[in-house]
Design an enzyme around this catalytic site. Sequence first.
Site, short mmCIF file in Angstrom:
data_model
loop_
_atom_site.label_atom_id
_atom_site.label_comp_id
_atom_site.label_asym_id
_atom_site.label_seq_id
_atom_site.Cartn_x
_atom_site.Cartn_y
_atom_site.Cartn_z
N CYS A 30 12.82 -10.43 -0.71
CA CYS A 30 12.79 -11.75 -0.08
C CYS A 30 11.38 -12.27 0.12
O CYS A 30 11.16 -13.48 0.25
CB CYS A 30 13.53 -11.71 1.26
N GLU A 40 17.68 -13.91 8.39
CA GLU A 40 16.59 -13.97 7.43
C GLU A 40 17.21 -14.31 6.09
O GLU A 40 18.04 -13.56 5.56
CB GLU A 40 15.85 -12.63 7.38
N ASN A 50 19.13 -5.04 -1.33
CA ASN A 50 17.79 -4.76 -1.85
C ASN A 50 16.99 -3.75 -1.04
O ASN A 50 16.10 -3.09 -1.56
CB ASN A 50 16.99 -6.05 -2.03
#
Length: 480
Positions: free
Chosen positions: A286, A252, A156
Site C-alpha cells: 500500500c 487504511e 499482502n
Amino acid sequence: MNAEAAERKYGADEGVLTRRKWIEVRDPQDDSLIRRVPAAGSHEMHQAIEEASQGVRTAEEIPVHQRITILNRAADDVCSRSETFAATIAREGSKTIREARKEVARCVETLRLSAEEARRLQGETIPFDQSPGGEGRLGYYYRFPVGLIGAITPFNDPLNLVAHKVGPALASGNSIILKPSSLTPLSALMLKESLAEAGLPEGLYTVVTGYGGEVGDVLVQHPSVRMLSFTGGVKAGEAITRKAGLKKISMELGSNSPVMVLQDADVEEAVESTASGAFWAAGQNCLGVQRAYIEAPVYEEFVHHFLRHTMAYRVGNKLDEKTDMGPLITEGEAIRVESWVQEALDRGARLLCGGKRDGAFYAPTVLIDVPPDCRIAREEVFGPVVSLYRVENMDDAVREANRYDYGLQAGVFTRDLEKAFEVIRRLEAGGVMVNDSSDFRIDAMPFGGVKSSGLGREGVRFAIREMTETKVVCFRLKHS
C-alpha cells in the site's frame, strides 16, 4: 486449542466437503495446495460474535501486567518459530523468503510494542475550576476498551497486519474477531496458536476464515461489534462505511504513492530507495512507489540508473535466498496488471523495461509518458509497475503528486532543508519521508492517510487510542 481444532471451529460440519465449505490455500507460484481451511458462513460468524461478546468482560478484567506477559510470551513464541512463520508467509503469499523473514521480525516488534503500550494506557486529572462554576470539583479522565472489535485484513502482509490489529486490541482490554484474506489465512491461524500458547483466554482472539461476501457483512453490521478495523481497497471501504452503522471505524485504503526527486538529490540513493519501494513484495504494498516525479536536470541520469537497477532484479522461486521478487498473489491479478499496462501503452505511454507476464509472475516494469487519466496513473496498481515523469520544478512535482484522490505516504529526495519543509507542508499525505522511499515505515509510528487513503491511524500507540473510549469522572466535593 490445536491447529486442526481451530480450523474446524467456525467452518463446515465434519465430513461436509462440497460447495464452498472449504477454502483451498494455494501457493501462487505453482498453484500447489498448501492446506484447506473452513469456509465459514453467516451462521458461523454469528456464533463467533456471540462467543466473542461473552469474552468482552473477560478481556476487560485481565490485569495490565497479565496482558503484558501474554503479548511478550506470544512474541517469544513467534520469534522461536520464525523460520516456520516465514516459510508460511512466503508460500501462501507473494513474498520471497527474505521479505517474509522481515515481516516476521516486524510482527515480533509489533507484539512487543503492544505489551509496552499496555502500561501506558493512562488518563490525567482535570482542573474543573478553570471555568466559573467549576469550583469545588475534582476529577480526571481515563480510557476504557470499546469492547468487541471486528478486523478484516488483506493478503499482502498476512502476519504483521494481523498483529497490528490484534496486538493493540488485546493490550487495551478488548476482544477481537479477525476475518483474514481467504488467500492467506494461515499466518493468522498460526498467530492464534502463539497467543493461546502464551496464555490468552479462549474467546479474546477469534479467527473466522471465509469469503467476504458470506461472513464480512455479518461482522460489519452486527450491533455487538463496536469497532471495525479494516485494511483493503477503497470500494470495499466505502461499502463498509455504508453498512456499519453507528460504530467506530478505522481504515487504511491504500494509495498510488508518489516520490519526488529534486535536482539537488543524491541520485544513486534515490534510485536504490525508489526501486526497492516500487518492487517490494512484487509491488503489492500500500506504500509502494507508483509514481516518481524527477526534476529535468537529473531526469536522464535517474532514468539510466533506475533501469539498470530494475533489470538486475532476480524474479523467480520465492524460497530461493537469491530471489528478489516473486509472483503476484494470483494469476488473475497479474493479468489485471498486464491489462492496465497495455491500456497505458495504447494511450501513448512508453515501456522502458518489463511488461512481460508468465502465469502469476509479472516482470518489474518501468513506464514513461503515461497519460494522467490512465488507470495506472490515477488508481492503485498493486503490482510491480512504476511510472517516471519529468517535471520542470518543485512546484510541478508537488502539484502532480497531489493530483489524485489518495494521500497515504510520499517521498522526497533533496539536500535542501528549506525545500524539504516546503514539500512537507504542501503534500497531501499522512506521512512524508525525506530522502527515503514512500514505503518506509516503523511499527511504532502513526500510520494512515488522508483523502481516499483512509480514516484514523494505526501504529500500536495510535491504534490503541482508536480502540478505546474516554470516560470523564467528576466529584463535587462538600465544603467544610
